[in-house]
Design a protein around this motif. Structure first.
Motif, mmCIF file in Angstrom:
data_model
loop_
_atom_site.group_PDB
_atom_site.id
_atom_site.type_symbol
_atom_site.label_atom_id
_atom_site.label_comp_id
_atom_site.label_asym_id
_atom_site.label_seq_id
_atom_site.Cartn_x
_atom_site.Cartn_y
_atom_site.Cartn_z
ATOM 1 N N UNK A 105 11.325 -29.008 31.124
ATOM 2 C CA UNK A 105 10.848 -28.874 29.754
ATOM 3 C C UNK A 105 9.329 -28.842 29.762
ATOM 4 N N UNK A 106 8.790 -28.637 28.576
ATOM 5 C CA UNK A 106 7.348 -28.782 28.406
ATOM 6 C C UNK A 106 6.956 -30.234 28.641
ATOM 7 N N UNK A 107 5.773 -30.439 29.218
ATOM 8 C CA UNK A 107 5.248 -31.785 29.445
ATOM 9 C C UNK A 107 4.093 -32.029 28.496
ATOM 10 N N UNK A 108 4.242 -33.023 27.640
ATOM 11 C CA UNK A 108 3.173 -33.358 26.712
ATOM 12 C C UNK A 108 3.321 -32.621 25.398
ATOM 13 N N UNK A 109 2.250 -32.691 24.611
ATOM 14 C CA UNK A 109 2.257 -32.130 23.264
ATOM 15 C C UNK A 109 2.381 -30.610 23.300
ATOM 16 N N UNK A 110 3.134 -30.074 22.343
ATOM 17 C CA UNK A 110 3.270 -28.625 22.188
ATOM 18 C C UNK A 110 2.040 -28.135 21.433
ATOM 19 N N UNK A 111 1.238 -27.304 22.103
ATOM 20 C CA UNK A 111 -0.009 -26.842 21.512
ATOM 21 C C UNK A 111 0.156 -25.585 20.667
ATOM 22 N N UNK A 112 1.090 -24.746 21.034
ATOM 23 C CA UNK A 112 1.260 -23.497 20.286
ATOM 24 C C UNK A 112 2.714 -23.086 20.242
ATOM 25 N N UNK A 113 3.147 -22.580 19.085
ATOM 26 C CA UNK A 113 4.529 -22.107 18.925
ATOM 27 C C UNK A 113 4.544 -21.032 17.850
ATOM 28 N N UNK A 114 5.301 -19.949 18.119
ATOM 29 C CA UNK A 114 5.449 -18.886 17.136
ATOM 30 C C UNK A 114 6.770 -18.167 17.408
ATOM 31 N N UNK A 115 7.244 -17.427 16.412
ATOM 32 C CA UNK A 115 8.524 -16.719 16.513
ATOM 33 C C UNK A 115 8.280 -15.226 16.376
ATOM 34 N N UNK A 161 6.132 -33.609 22.269
ATOM 35 C CA UNK A 161 6.737 -32.730 23.259
ATOM 36 C C UNK A 161 8.090 -32.178 22.869
ATOM 37 N N UNK A 162 8.534 -32.418 21.642
ATOM 38 C CA UNK A 162 9.851 -31.965 21.193
ATOM 39 C C UNK A 162 9.734 -30.701 20.362
ATOM 40 N N UNK A 163 10.739 -29.854 20.518
ATOM 41 C CA UNK A 163 10.861 -28.614 19.736
ATOM 42 C C UNK A 163 12.272 -28.623 19.148
ATOM 43 N N UNK A 164 12.346 -28.572 17.821
ATOM 44 C CA UNK A 164 13.636 -28.641 17.141
ATOM 45 C C UNK A 164 13.860 -27.357 16.364
ATOM 46 N N UNK A 165 15.120 -26.983 16.285
ATOM 47 C CA UNK A 165 15.508 -25.841 15.456
ATOM 48 C C UNK A 165 16.506 -26.312 14.411
ATOM 49 N N UNK A 166 16.363 -25.768 13.181
ATOM 50 C CA UNK A 166 17.224 -26.106 12.061
ATOM 51 C C UNK A 166 17.745 -24.802 11.457
ATOM 52 N N UNK A 167 18.879 -24.910 10.809
ATOM 53 C CA UNK A 167 19.441 -23.773 10.068
ATOM 54 C C UNK A 167 19.514 -24.127 8.606
ATOM 55 N N UNK A 168 19.389 -23.092 7.753
ATOM 56 C CA UNK A 168 19.519 -23.332 6.320
ATOM 57 C C UNK A 168 20.970 -23.647 5.975
ATOM 58 N N UNK A 169 21.157 -24.293 4.845
ATOM 59 C CA UNK A 169 22.503 -24.712 4.436
ATOM 60 C C UNK A 169 23.390 -23.524 4.125
#
Length: 1800
Positions: free
Chosen positions: A434-444, A833-841
């Motif tokens: 996994x990634x180590x430490x804080x997530x500095x950048x994220x995009x989709x 360091x966590x990345x979570x994904x959610x879905x709409x209801x």
């Protein structure tokens, strides 16, 4: 350490106990739905104080409560009821399940102990507010939501693997125990800490659970978790605690460790209950360190790690030893994170990625042998997991007999390790990464369900969040800091990602499928996705913080921490446009939306500055070819945020006050209206209320950080601030006045929106595609969703919201929130360091899968992009400026080259002109001065040359001084201390030569060593000073006058009354008797001396005894040092200092020998120089002689030898300018020829220079010029006389020639002989020096060995010295004590003699037939209580005496009351008894009692001294045993040291004739059993054998003679005894014949002086009688005076008796009157009764007073009957006081009547 911590460590905490749980139930601390503790209770819980509630006495109710509060074993909690749920604004239409958790792509790998194994397939770890259960094989995940909305603090698996404890974070967090594998909540533990838990642990039995909280309380709590009970609780420490564990060997012992400490806990049962005692580990000399890992060993020992990688062994709260590798190397490189005991081996897990196994027994018994505190050992096995691996913790697989472990890697990995350490051990396997430490950048992606992330772990990863898997990753040398997916407007942007890195590089990465077919990510292999580098450029010098694409996709902007924003044109190749500078670090870039007319960029800085710039013109950029990329003239609008939060609070306070004021005014108006009054005073009250101060305005310094922002309208934008200004969204607008300095601007928002839920700032904001749902990532790790109305740019509809805690609430700040392109997924990334994904209801369309873009057609034809790997490389701007500088330098060099060519051409023309001028005739030539155009040019050139020379010299001054100092240092180091350099002297005719020794200046160093050795010897030879405390003997006062009366008086010579013939006769008789006595005493003394000199039958001569003892001890002892029981004699014991002195002495001897030889060799060299000088002069003279000889008569001239270079080595250091010039010329030639560096050929160059000098002879041989012969002229004829004279001269010349040649040969031979002799001496000295060197080596080895033993020897010696000193002190004290005891005993004997004298004097005073003898004996022997005699002043003595006298007086009264009146009073002289005799008995009693008191005190002191002597004797015995032990230890140490010295090899050169170890006439090859002896020692031993044989024969002769002498003396002794017996019988017969009986002759001789003694005694008796008569007369006068005084006192007491009678009469009258008044009391009124009561009370007091006076008078009357007793008047008497000063002398000092007048 603060006071609270010390109190926690020192005091035992009280038990909470089972009674509290029994009385209050399981939810008594913090039950479900129960109110939380506040106030004092909460403070008490925070301090760890729990009280035990007592029963009220109702046993039935208690039993019922206990039954009701018991927790069933089958009871479970409902997960849906206890888990945390999303928060929605009340009365809102937002569904609770707005977002549904889908998947976790991260791992908090740097959280301590964040990995547990549930079974062989399942791992568990915390991720934000979720507990993740990860299947190792299928990689499926299960999730458990936290219940405290704060995150997961710690997790721990039960030893049975059937339960999982999850400790959470948040306000009053819980510990939830889940059952596995059902994952049902089994128990909920509440109230263990205030905010968060940091670690957990079950005991080995699994019935207890220990938890430790984090700041601020750091509470250690012990639970009976099945009953949800708190057993004990207290504060563990005042800093962070990393770990808590139960001891596997004793569940009553715990250990905690953390920041700078380790603490050992013990549960102890006391009479008040169970207590928790904590002992803080003391580091001592070891450096304080954080302790991450440790392990408990049996018997209470603990092994812990350290920050530097060594292990610390703790025993009893102290560091016993520090364990390291051999050579002092650390066990691990970095911190040891964890320890584990596995099958008798100790495993250590380090942050360096290594796992080592150690021998448990070796560590358990490790101990340090010196003061270093280190114990060196090597690990049994070692394995390094991998490169860039940093282990945090490991857990073992639950499979029985398995050697598989799972490891947590702080660099993002989960590893599977095989720690069996066998031949079939598997290599470490990375299960997950996994990634180590804080997530500095994220995009989709804007067209697919792909997500790109980057972090400081230097990786970029691509995920498919629909398929829930990672597709690919790429690693780089620097960490990523920001990331942006190119929007769909950009050409070929479907898979293009722009990533910024911390070194300022921006990389364009392209995601594609290398197979060329667009594939569905969820159904294809992850290897089908690749990341290609499209382009890399470096626009910044600091880390890239933001990247944004323009709305049309034509421009890309990047912001950096270096306060710059760079613009690029978007295309197939991104071209730089330019950059601008901003006032602070860029934190965000936002392009204006499509709705705005102009394309502008909103630049947000962390300092609160906001800038707006338009998009740069691309056409203008293409035409611009300047020297820099800085954009000039770009219109910029500035905004600097100024805090308005304090103003908002003030306005709210004003509004609140205004509302309260209005409400109060309305109430007052209503009251006044009801009362019908006019409200006149309301205005004054309002003015007074307005004077209250409002909250002050505040501007934070430094300013609050800016987190994020976005456009609302053109020129307007929203900002989210942190720090003080958090809790609001601020609506801001650019001012029209932009002329002010941007750094000094202060702009205020024109509107704001409060963020519900305190001051939790918004870190990031994301909108869905319709901008009707705004997602906010919060600082606390939560996310919020705000529904918005369409086109609501002012956010007026931002009221209701939906919130959920997702990431860790302490450090999991949400960095990015993104919507998927179809608005069906929400993705969050946090600093945990966590990345979570959610879905709409609404659900997810299952048909849509993430598609990976295919490879572009021309990708293979394109060149591979060049990456930037050097972090210190030039940025774009720096590269351009460097190119511009290089271009300018090239142009300047070209101009210089052109001018040089022109100057060369002009110089050539001028040279041609000079040549033509030289070719002209002299009259036509031009003078050189005429060729000078202007003399000033020449002067200027000379001036410049002189100036340059001066500058060069000034520049070279430092170099010159450097070389001068270097030469000086070299001379000091290698030459100044060189006494003699090797000088070789050669012979003239042979090859014999002799050389000197190379000697350093040894005298100064040797002197220092000698002084140091003397100082050390003096330091060790400290004189022992014995301080004897002389006890002051008991100072007995001189004999008092009373005792003097009892001593016999010695008659003075003048007092004898005998005179005349009788006196003379007595004198002669006395002298005769005295002579007889002296003769008898002399004879007795002679006999006593004779008998004393007679030896005892068992007497032995001390010298013989000592000789026998020495022979017995040494018999068979050959004094071999190699023997194991060899005892080193005291004078032969060696230490490092003595050995050092031996070394110095040997060095000095070697130096002196070599110096003497060098002096002789140098003297020989000087003699050779003189010989050469003489030979040279003789050779010149020989040449002169040969000039007068014919050629055929001339002998060959001898060749003169020259001094060789090695004979004059000092010439090497002689140099002059010519030498330096030759050196420079050789150096230039060598440089041109070889072209090497100077240090490579400098030595060769010096050797060549010296070789040139050596070729020049020191004494050049003169060249002889042949003289013209006088005999060649045959034409001239000489006369006979001349011919005769010529022959004579010729003979003389021939003789002189032969003489000179012979002298020269003799000089040469004599010198060669001297050299040969000296060479022989030097060879012998070489042998001796070689032996001395060998001896020196041996001594040096011994010194090194002794140096190693020095510390131990000093310790033992100090111990022995201290014991000796203590023994000396004890014996000195014992001697003093014995002396004091002897003095005390002598004093006691003196006092006993005095006591006997007093008793004898008393019996003598009684006389014979005294009828009062028994009475006086009783008086004399009566024990009375006497006052204690103090040595203080009389004033302080009176009060003590009064109290003692009163008590004795009272005791006497009691005794008198108990006795009958008929008995005689011992204090009064009975009738018919002599008063003087009675007084004498009383006085003697007093003196006898004084003697007894003194005797008792002396005996008490003697007893104390005896006890002290006994104590000192015991101490002396103990010290003697310890001294023997110390001497034994020192003796063992000396033996060990001697054995080590014996092990040293010693070289002894021997010749064959010196070896006598032969067997059968053959020399043995193995000489290991041989003993090397000195020849002198061997000869002395052989000589001693002969001496011993001779001594033995002599002793046998002496024995025979002594035996014969003994027989003779025995016979003589018997004869003498028989003769003595005959003489005694004869003497008795003569005495019977003369005296008729046996008489004492000595007594008979002394009878003549007896009559004289009788007369003297008679005279003494008469003198004493006269003195006694005078004393009796004086005492009679005193008695008369005393009787008068008694009479006066009697009269006084008679008057008092009459007064007592009157008072008694008056009392009876008053009592009758009182009785009559009492009978009349009934007829009086109530008012008079009060007055009567007062009068009655007064009268009663009067009666009491009179009664006391009467009793006192009666006592005095009764005492009046006693003779000689002084009676004091009663207090407060009405009679005038009378004093008497005549009576006290008859009473003792302690009598009550002896009081001062102040007592009346």
């Amino acid at each position: 350490m603060d006071r609270a911590e010390v109190e926690t460590d020192d005091n035992l905490l009280e038990e909470q106990g089972s009674q509290q749980i029994a009385n209050d139930g399981p939810n008594s601390l913090m039950g479900e739905g129960s109110p939380e503790p506040t106030g004092t209770k909460q403070a008490e819980q925070a301090e760890g104080i729990f009280e035990v509630k007592e029963s009220d006495g109702n046993d039935d109710e208690e039993e019922e409560k206990k039954e009701a509060n018991k927790i069933s074993k089958d009871m479970y909690y409902n997960y849906e009821e206890i888990c945390s749920r999303p928060f929605t604004t009340p009365s809102s239409n937002i569904p609770e399940n707005l977002l549904h958790f889908s998947h976790s792509f991260g791992y908090d790998c740097r959280h301590r102990a964040n990995l547990q194994v549930l079974d062989e397939h399942m791992l568990a770890f915390g991720a934000g507010n979720f507990l993740v259960l990860l299947n190792i094989h299928s990689k499926e995940q299960r999730y458990i939501q936290s219940c405290s909305n704060g995150g997961i603090g710690a997790i721990m698996v039960h030893p049975s693997k059937h339960y999982l404890a999850v400790a959470e974070k948040g306000s009053q967090p819980k510990i939830i125990v889940y059952e596995y594998p059902t994952l049902k909540p089994y128990r909920v533990l509440r109230g263990g800490t205030a905010e968060a838990y940091s670690c957990l642990d079950f005991n080995i039995e699994g019935n207890l659970l220990a938890s430790v909280g984090s700041a601020p309380d750091f509470m250690l709590t012990l639970w009976k978790w099945r009953k949800e009970q708190v057993i004990l609780s207290c504060k563990a420490y005042s800093q962070d605690i990393y770990r808590v564990t139960f001891s596997p060997y004793d569940s009553g012992q715990l250990t905690t460790s953390g920041s700078g400490h380790i603490k050992f806990w013990k549960m102890a049962s006391t009479f008040t209950g169970l207590k928790l005692q904590g002992e803080l580990g003391r580091f001592g000399k070891t450096t304080l360190t954080d302790i991450e890992g440790y392990v408990e060993l049996p018997y209470g020992k603990v092994v812990s790690g350290s920050e530097w990688g060594n292990m610390l062994l703790w025993d009893g709260g102290l560091i016993k030893v520090e364990i390291c590798l051999k050579g002092g190397k650390t066990c691990h490189t970095g911190t040891i994170k964890q320890f584990a005991l596995d099958e008798g081996e100790l495993l250590t897990i380090g942050a360096d990625g290594a796992v080592m196994s150690w021998d448990f027994e070796t560590i358990d018994t490790a101990d340090c042998k010196d003061d270093s505190g280190l114990f060196e050992m090597e690990p049994m096995n070692r394995v390094v997991i991998g490169r860039n691996v940093s282990l945090v913790s490991v857990v073992k697989s639950p499979v029985p007999e398995s050697s598989i472990w799972f490891a947590q890697d702080s660099n993002g990995g989960i590893w599977k390790l095989d720690l069996s350490f066998t031949n079939i051990t598997h290599d470490p396997e990375c299960l997950f990464n996994f990634h180590a430490g804080a997530i500095q950048g994220m995009d989709v992606s804007g067209s697919s369900h792909l997500m790109a992330t980057t972090a400081l772990d230097r990786t970029v990863r691509i995920f498919d969040f629909v398929a829930k898997k990672e597709l690919t990753k790429a690693s780089y040398k620097q960490g990523g800091t920001t990331l942006r997916w190119a929007p769909h407007m950009v050409k070929n942007s479907e898979g293009l990602v722009a990533v910024g890195f911390e070194d300022g590089v921006v990389r364009l990465l392209e995601i594609c499928n290398p197979n060329g077919v667009r594939v569905v990510a969820g159904h294809s292999d992850s290897t089908a996705t690749e990341l290609h580098l499209k382009q890399a450029f470096k626009p910044h010098n600091g880390q890239v913080t933001a990247i944004a694409f323009e709305r049309n996709g034509n421009i890309m902007a990047s912001g950096s921490a270096d306060c710059t924003v760079f613009f690029f044109s978007v295309g197939e190749c991104y071209e730089p446009i330019g950059f601008i500078t901003v006032p602070g670090c860029v934190c965000g870039l936002e392009w204006s939306p499509q709705s705005h007319e102009q394309s502008t960029l909103l630049i947000m800085c962390e300092t609160g500055h906001v800038l707006e710039v338009p998009a740069p013109d691309l056409e203008q950029h293409r035409q611009d070819t300047g020297s820099t990329y800085r954009l000039q003239g770009l219109p910029t609008r500035y905004y600097r945020f100024s805090s308005i939060k304090s103003q908002i609070k003030r306005d709210a306070e004003v509004a609140r006050r205004q509302a309260c004021k209005e409400k109060k005014r309305e109430e007052q108006l209503k009251k006044l209206k009801d009362l019908g009054k006019v409200p006149l005073e309301l205005q004054e009250e309002e003015e007074e209320e307005d004077k209250e101060e409002l909250p002050p305005l505040y501007n934070p310094d430094p300013p609050s950080p800016l987190f994020c922002g976005f456009y609302s309208q053109p020129g307007c934008f929203w900002l989210s601030m942190g720090g003080y200004d958090s809790g609001f969204l601020y609506h801001c607008e650019f001012s029209k006045q932009q002329s002010e300095d941007p750094l000094k601007r202060k702009d205020h928002p024109f509107a704001f929106l409060p963020i519900q839920g305190a001051d939790d700032p918004i870190c990031t904001i994301g909108f869905n595609s319709s901008r009707q749902l705004m997602l906010c990532g919060m600082w606390s790790g939560g996310i919020r969703a705000y529904p918005l109305e369409l086109n609501d740019q002012d956010l007026t509809s931002m009221q209701d919201y939906w919130a959920l805690s997702v990431h860790d609430n302490q450090y999991g700040h949400v960095q990015q929130v993104r919507w998927s392109f179809d608005d069906q997924f929400v993705l969050t990334a946090g600093q945990d360091g966590n990345i979570f994904s959610f879905t709409l209801h609404t659900g997810v369309n299952e048909l849509n899968r993430a598609k990976v873009p295919s490879l572009r057609d021309r990708t293979e034809l394109e060149k591979v992009a060049q990456d930037i790997e050097d972090p210190s490389g030039y940025s774009i701007e720096m590269a351009k400026q460097k190119l511009e500088q290089d271009r300018a330098l090239r142009e300047a060099e070209q101009r210089k080259a052109g001018r040089r060519r022109r100057l060369a051409t002009l110089r050539g023309h001028f040279q041609l002109l000079l040549e033509k001028n030289e070719s002209l005739p002299p009259h036509a030539k031009l003078h050189p001065s005429e060729l000078v155009l202007d003399h000033r040019f020449h002067e200027e050139a000379e001036r410049q040359t002189a100036q340059r020379i001066k500058e060069v010299r000034r520049e070279l001054a430092w170099v010159e001084e450097k070389h001068r100092i270097g030469l000086k240092k070299l001379q000091q180091r290698f030459w100044d201390f060189l006494v003699s350099e090797p000088v070789t002297v050669t012979a003239f005719k042979n090859q014999n030569r002799i050389s000197t020794y190379r000697l350093l200046d040894h005298s100064h160093r040797l002197q220092q060593k000698r002084q140091h050795g003397q100082v050390d010897e003096l330091g060790h030879a400290e004189p022992q000073q014995h301080h004897r405390n002389k006890a002051d003997p008991v100072s007995l006062k001189g004999d008092s006058p009373d005792l003097a009366m009892l001593q016999p008086c010695v008659a003075q010579p003048g007092m004898s009354k005998l005179a005349g013939r009788q006196a003379e006769k007595h004198r002669r008789a006395a002298e005769k008797a005295e002579k007889a006595r002296a003769k008898i005493q002399k004879r007795k003394k002679e006999w006593a001396d004779l008998y004393n000199s007679k030896p005892n039958l068992n007497y032995e001569d001390p010298e013989d005894v000592q000789a026998i003892h020495l022979a017995t001890e040494n018999m068979g002892d050959f004094k071999l040092k190699t023997a194991k029981d060899f005892t080193v004699p005291e004078h032969l014991r060696m230490n490092a200092e003595k050995k050092k002195v031996q070394l110095s002495t040997l060095e000095e001897k070697i130096y002196m020998q070599k110096l003497e030889m060098n002096t002789r060799v140098l003297t020989l060299r000087d003699s050779k120089v003189l010989v050469l000088s003489e030979l040279h002069s003789q050779l010149q003279r020989l040449q002169e002689v040969q000039e007068h000889l014919a050629p055929h008569q001339r002998c060959l001239l001898p060749t003169l030898p020259a001094l060789l270079p090695e004979e004059m080595p000092e010439r090497k250091l002689r140099y002059n300018r010519s030498t330096l010039q030759r050196y420079g010329a050789l150096k230039a030639i060598r440089t041109q020829v070889r072209g090497q560096e100077e240090d490579k050929w400098a030595k060769d160059l010096l050797d060549e220079l010296w070789g040139e000098e050596e070729t020049q002879p020191y004494t050049p041989t003169p060249t002889l010029t042949p003289s013209p012969s006088t005999h060649t002229d045959t034409e001239q004829a000489n006369s006979e006389l001349e011919e005769e004279m010529r022959r004579v001269e010729e003979i003389k010349a021939l003789h002189l020639q032969d003489t000179l040649i012979k002298q020269m040969e003799e000089a040469v031979c004599y010198f060669d002989a001297e050299l040969c002799l000296l060479r022989h001496d030097k060879l012998w000295l070489d042998v001796q020096m070689k032996l001395a060197d060998l001896r020196h080596i041996t001594l040096f080895q011994e010194w090194l060995l002794l140096k190693d033993f020095e510390k131990r020897e000093n310790t033992l010696q100090e111990r022995l010295s201290s014991r000796l000193q203590e023994q000396t002190d004890i014996r000195s004290k014992l001697q003093n004590c014995k002396q004091q005891l002897e003095l005390k005993r002598s004093d006691i004997a003196k006092l006993q003699e005095k006591e006997k004298a007093i008793v004898s004097a008393f019996h003598a005073s009684l006389g014979e037939n005294n009828k009062f003898a028994d009475f006086l004996n009783k008086v004399f022997k009566k024990k009375i209580t006497r006052a204690k005699k103090e040595k203080t002043a009389d004033a302080g003595q009176d009060s003590n005496e009064d109290s003692d006298e009163d008590s004795s007086w009272d005791e006497g009264e009691d005794e008198e009351d108990s006795q009958s009146e008929a008995a005689l009073d011992m204090s009064v002289c009975p009738p018919n008894c002599d008063p003087e005799l009675f007084e004498n008995a009383v006085q003697l009693r007093e003196r006898h009692l004084d003697i007894e008191d003194q005797l008792a005190e002396e005996k008490k002191s003697a007893e104390n001294l005896k006890k002290e002597c006994d104590s000192l004797t015991k101490k002396d015995k103990v010290l003697q045993s310890s001294l023997k032990a110390a001497e034994g230890d020192l003796e063992l140490f000396n033996r060990e040291k001697q054995q080590k010295l014996n092990e040293l090899d010693m070289v002894v050169p021997l010749r064959l004739h010196q070896i006598q170890l032969v067997s059968s006439g053959v020399l043995q090859s193995n000489l290991s059993a041989a003993l090397v002896l000195n020849a002198s020692v061997l000869s002395s031993l052989q000589k001693r054998i002969e001496e011993l044989v001779l001594e033995s024969s002599e002793q046998r002769d002496l024995y025979r003679q002594a035996k014969q002498r003994h027989i003779t003396l025995t016979h003589e002794h018997k004869d003498m005894e028989a003769k003595i017996q005959e003489l005694d019988t004869h003497c008795d017969q003569l005495m019977m014949m003369k005296f008729g009986k046996l008489v004492d002759l000595e007594a008979l001789l002394t009878l003549s002086g007896s009559s004289t003694l009788e007369e003297e005694r008679r005279q003494e008796t008469l003198i004493q009688e006269r003195a006694h008569i005078q004393d009796l007369t004086a005492w009679e006068m005193k008695v008369t005076k005393a009787r008068k005084a008694v009479l006066e006192v009697t009269q006084q007491h008679t008057e008092r008796l009459w007064l007592v009678n009157d008072l008694l009469t008056e009392q009876r009258v008053l009592e009758d009157k009182l009785d009559r008044n009492q009978r009349k009391m009934g007829t009086r009124i109530q008012g008079q009764r009060c007055g009567d009561d007062e009068e009655l009370q007064r009268l009663k007091e009067l009666v009491k007073t009179q009664a006391q006076e009467a009793r006192a008078l009666r006592e005095e009357i009764r005492l009046f009957a006693h003779k000689g007793v002084h009676i004091q008047p009663p207090p407060n008497t009405l009679l005038s006081p009378r004093t008497s000063s005549n009576h006290p002398h008859k009473l003792g000092k302690g009598h009550p009547s002896c009081r001062k007048s102040t007592d009346y």
